[in-house]
Design a protein around this motif. Structure first.
Motif, PDB file in Angstrom:
ATOM      1  N   ARG A  76       0.805  -1.220   0.000  1.00 22.26           N
ATOM      2  CA  ARG A  76       0.000   0.000   0.000  1.00 22.26           C
ATOM      3  C   ARG A  76       0.837   1.269   0.000  1.00 22.26           C
ATOM      4  O   ARG A  76       0.298   2.370   0.049  1.00 22.26           O
ATOM      5  N   GLY A  77       2.173   1.117  -0.048  1.00 25.27           N
ATOM      6  CA  GLY A  77       3.054   2.259  -0.229  1.00 25.27           C
ATOM      7  C   GLY A  77       3.552   2.917   1.030  1.00 25.27           C
ATOM      8  O   GLY A  77       4.239   3.936   0.955  1.00 25.27           O
ATOM      9  N   PHE A  78       3.281   2.326   2.212  1.00 25.20           N
ATOM     10  CA  PHE A  78       3.773   2.932   3.443  1.00 25.20           C
ATOM     11  C   PHE A  78       5.258   2.665   3.654  1.00 25.20           C
ATOM     12  O   PHE A  78       5.935   3.425   4.345  1.00 25.20           O
ATOM     13  N   PRO A 100       1.630   7.577   1.987  1.00 30.56           N
ATOM     14  CA  PRO A 100       0.188   7.852   2.004  1.00 30.56           C
ATOM     15  C   PRO A 100      -0.267   8.306   3.381  1.00 30.56           C
ATOM     16  O   PRO A 100       0.437   8.154   4.383  1.00 30.56           O
ATOM     17  N   ASP A 101      -1.464   8.831   3.452  1.00 36.62           N
ATOM     18  CA  ASP A 101      -2.052   9.248   4.717  1.00 36.62           C
ATOM     19  C   ASP A 101      -2.311   8.020   5.588  1.00 36.62           C
ATOM     20  O   ASP A 101      -2.981   7.076   5.155  1.00 36.62           O
ATOM     21  N   ARG A 110      -0.854   0.196  12.524  1.00 38.02           N
ATOM     22  CA  ARG A 110      -0.028   1.309  12.997  1.00 38.02           C
ATOM     23  C   ARG A 110       1.085   0.808  13.919  1.00 38.02           C
ATOM     24  O   ARG A 110       2.198   1.339  13.912  1.00 38.02           O
ATOM     25  N   ARG A 111       0.801  -0.215  14.693  1.00 33.95           N
ATOM     26  CA  ARG A 111       1.822  -0.772  15.593  1.00 33.95           C
ATOM     27  C   ARG A 111       3.007  -1.302  14.785  1.00 33.95           C
ATOM     28  O   ARG A 111       4.165  -1.055  15.123  1.00 33.95           O
ATOM     29  N   VAL A 112       2.742  -2.046  13.712  1.00 27.39           N
ATOM     30  CA  VAL A 112       3.819  -2.571  12.880  1.00 27.39           C
ATOM     31  C   VAL A 112       4.567  -1.428  12.202  1.00 27.39           C
ATOM     32  O   VAL A 112       5.807  -1.405  12.164  1.00 27.39           O
ATOM     33  N   LEU A 113       3.825  -0.455  11.666  1.00 25.42           N
ATOM     34  CA  LEU A 113       4.471   0.671  10.985  1.00 25.42           C
ATOM     35  C   LEU A 113       5.294   1.499  11.961  1.00 25.42           C
ATOM     36  O   LEU A 113       6.399   1.953  11.623  1.00 25.42           O
TER      37      LEU A 113
END
Length: 627
Positions: A76-78, A100-101, A110-113
């Motif tokens: 997804r491009g994060f 991306p937003d 969000r935890r993994v990112l």
């Protein structure tokens, strides 16, 4: 025995047994379903990969949840996944300059990112740097992620508590009934036995509380009607992905081509290589990949530790049985005539002695029964020896000798988990440690075993596994990094001790440490050690020191430094120290130690990547010397 005592024991036992019978029936009735797969389809649904992993694993969150989420974030491009060479272990994660937003990310995404972003240095993280160094932190992170995945699945109506409020209420009510039964039995015993302090009420309360606590403990998740329907569809997606040849061999960087299919493939267990490479500290030795039989699948492994028979040799087992029988017979002969289960005396001393005699007699009977059973089963185990062939799933030290001042601890027995293709569950065998070096995970072995003691009595490797090829460091093509003997020049030692200066380039060290460095310079070190160091281009101070040694000194240095966090898949072994400022690598008889000094301290995230580069070049040097 007094009939009143028998009645009290029967009532108490029946009350507790009745509750456990109900508990077992409830667990059986609430088992998660195993939906039938829908027809193979490439159509992806709206569920995130982590929730899909929960559904296809019978409502159990596994390590696939975090791994598939990481791949999906890349699709997804994060983040970006880049593999510079042929080795997937060298994959690096890059944070894009304009991501991306992330406002719509789920909590576990969000935890993994956030973990990737937290470890990034100049927006880059080596894949092998994602692992945790503190096991307690890894468990806590994993526990929170699992709770977030389960909460998301419940909100979507795909999962529910295995024991809902009605079931829990039923079990608690049954626990109160069982407590009343036990309390009445103890109360009646105290009345007819003329006990001054009757503990019937306390016994009932304790029994009810203990059983209620067990009823309130969550045994996990279970299916819903919608969850079964969605799980069936995703099992059809898994069938479609497994129908693509070599899909299970795709590395993480292949997400650039396969987009979200790779993340969902990891969620449903169809990406063997990507799942093996990705590691967020969630590896589970009880669920191991196996390719035995021609298709990749996971096998659940159980590791018994406390069974007295487990791993015992036949002579040792029979000796224990004979001693147990002899001691039991002797004790029974001594106290057998004095047994009185219901003493009529009112003298407190005599009552205590009677209880002690009864206890000794009970112990004697237990020893006789245990010894006889062990003797019979041990001899039957000898007759039941069989030979199995399968794939090595896991090999680890189980028992070792005690560490002494002048002698390190030595392994005695290893756990050996083998998939023989008979099912998706197995129990680890016990392997004498002298054979542990003959095989490794992925090898196909033939073992002669005794099923009751789970002991291996012979082992032979009949085929080397794929993991040997996967963990071999790739040979670099740059001939400037090869020893002179490999190019037809003057002969130099093949090991790293001869060329520590050439293990890393300034560009590699600068990228790993996040600061520019000068070219490597040699160091004069005592004895067989040779070394090099890199200095900061800004102030000329040392930031990285390399020590290398071959042969017996190399093996000795390895034994001293092989501790801390293990880095699987790099050379023949690699570790990062607990402080994170030193790493050690072994390739054959060569050992390389890398130490961060000065301004580089605290920049240890890329040490695994540096060791992978060193392993490739040391391996290439050995290959060139042996050619």
């Amino acid at each position: 025995m007094d009939r009143r005592l028998l009645l009290d024991l029967a009532v108490g036992a029946a009350a507790i047994a009745g509750w456990f019978l109900l508990y077992g029936m409830v667990r059986l009735a609430t088992r998660p379903a195993s939906p039938a797969p829908a027809p193979a389809t490439p159509e992806l649904g709206a569920e995130p990969p982590a929730v899909v992993s929960l559904l296809v694993n019978r409502w159990s969150v596994t390590e696939d949840a975090a791994e598939s989420t990481l791949l999906d974030l890349a699709a997804r491009g994060f983040i970006e996944l880049r593999q510079p060479g042929n080795d997937p272990m060298q994959t690096t994660l890059h944070l894009p300059p304009a991501p991306p937003d992330d406002g719509g990310l789920r909590p576990y995404e969000r935890r993994v990112l956030d973990r990737v972003r937290g470890l990034a240095v100049h927006a880059v993280v080596p894949l092998t740097a994602l692992t945790f160094r503190d096991q307690a932190q890894a468990r806590a992170w994993n526990k929170r992620l699992r709770a977030q995945v389960v909460a998301d699945a419940r909100r979507a109506g795909l999962s529910r508590r295995r024991f809902g409020p009605a079931v829990t209420t039923l079990l608690v009510a049954a626990a109160m009934v069982a407590g009343v039964g036990v309390g009445l039995a103890v109360l009646h015993y105290g009345i007819w036995h003329q006990e001054e302090d009757n503990v019937g009420f306390a016994a009932g309360i304790v029994t009810s509380a203990a059983l209620s606590a067990l009823a309130g403990a969550s045994p996990g998740e279970r299916d819903t009607a919608l969850g079964r329907q969605v799980a069936s569809r995703w099992l059809g997606v898994r069938a479609w992905l497994r129908g693509h040849e070599q899909f299970d061999e795709l590395p993480p960087a292949a997400v650039a081509v396969w987009d979200r299919y790779l993340g969902y493939g990891a969620a449903v267990g169809a990406t063997r290589l990507s799942s093996a490479v990705l590691d967020l500290g969630l590896g589970d030795r009880t669920r191991v990949w196996s390719s035995f039989g021609g298709t990749w699948h996971r096998v659940r492994v159980r590791y018994p530790r406390f069974l007295p028979r487990y791993g015992r040799t036949l002579p040792g087992l029979l000796l224990r049985a004979v001693i147990s029988i002899a001691v039991g017979a002797f004790l029974l002969k001594v106290v057998g005539g004095a047994v009185d289960l219901a003493p009529s005396t009112t003298d407190q001393v005599e009552r205590v002695l009677a209880v002690a005699v009864d206890g000794i007699a009970a112990l004697a009977l237990l020893l006789l029964i245990s010894g006889g059973y062990t003797l019979v089963r041990g001899l039957a185990d000898l007759a039941a020896e069989r030979t199995i062939t399968g794939e090595v799933l896991w090999l680890e030290v189980w028992r070792s000798t005690a560490r002494r001042d002048n002698q390190p601890s030595q392994p005695i027995l290893h756990h050996l988990a083998v998939d023989d293709g008979t099912g998706d569950r197995t129990t680890a065998w016990v392997l004498p440690s002298q054979w542990a070096t003959d095989c490794r995970d992925g090898d196909t072995v033939t073992v002669r075993v005794r099923p009751w003691t789970r002991r291996v009595i012979s082992l032979s490797v009949v085929g080397q596994g794929r993991s040997r090829r996967l963990t071999e460091s790739p040979v670099v093509d740059d001939t400037d990094d090869l020893p002179a003997s490999g190019r037809g020049g003057t002969t130099e030692p093949a090991g790293p001790a001869a060329r520590p200066v050439g293990l890393f380039t300034p560009e590699e060290v600068g990228q790993a440490l996040g600061l520019p460095v000068r070219a490597a310079e040699g160091l004069e070190l005592p004895g067989p050690l040779s070394g090099a160091q890199f200095r900061s281009a800004a102030d000329g101070q040392p930031v990285l020191m390399i020590q290398a040694v071959d042969g017996a000194p190399g093996r000795w240095i390895w034994r001293l430094n092989a501790r801390g966090q293990e880095l699987p898949g790099i050379g023949d072994g690699a570790f990062v120290s607990a402080s994170g400022e030193q790493a050690v690598l072994r390739v054959g008889d060569s050992t390389v130690a890398v130490t961060l000094v000065g301004a580089a301290r605290g920049r240890a995230a890329h040490l695994p990547w540096l060791l992978a580069q060193a392993a490739a070049r040391v391996s290439a040097g050995h290959d060139g010397a042996s050619a």
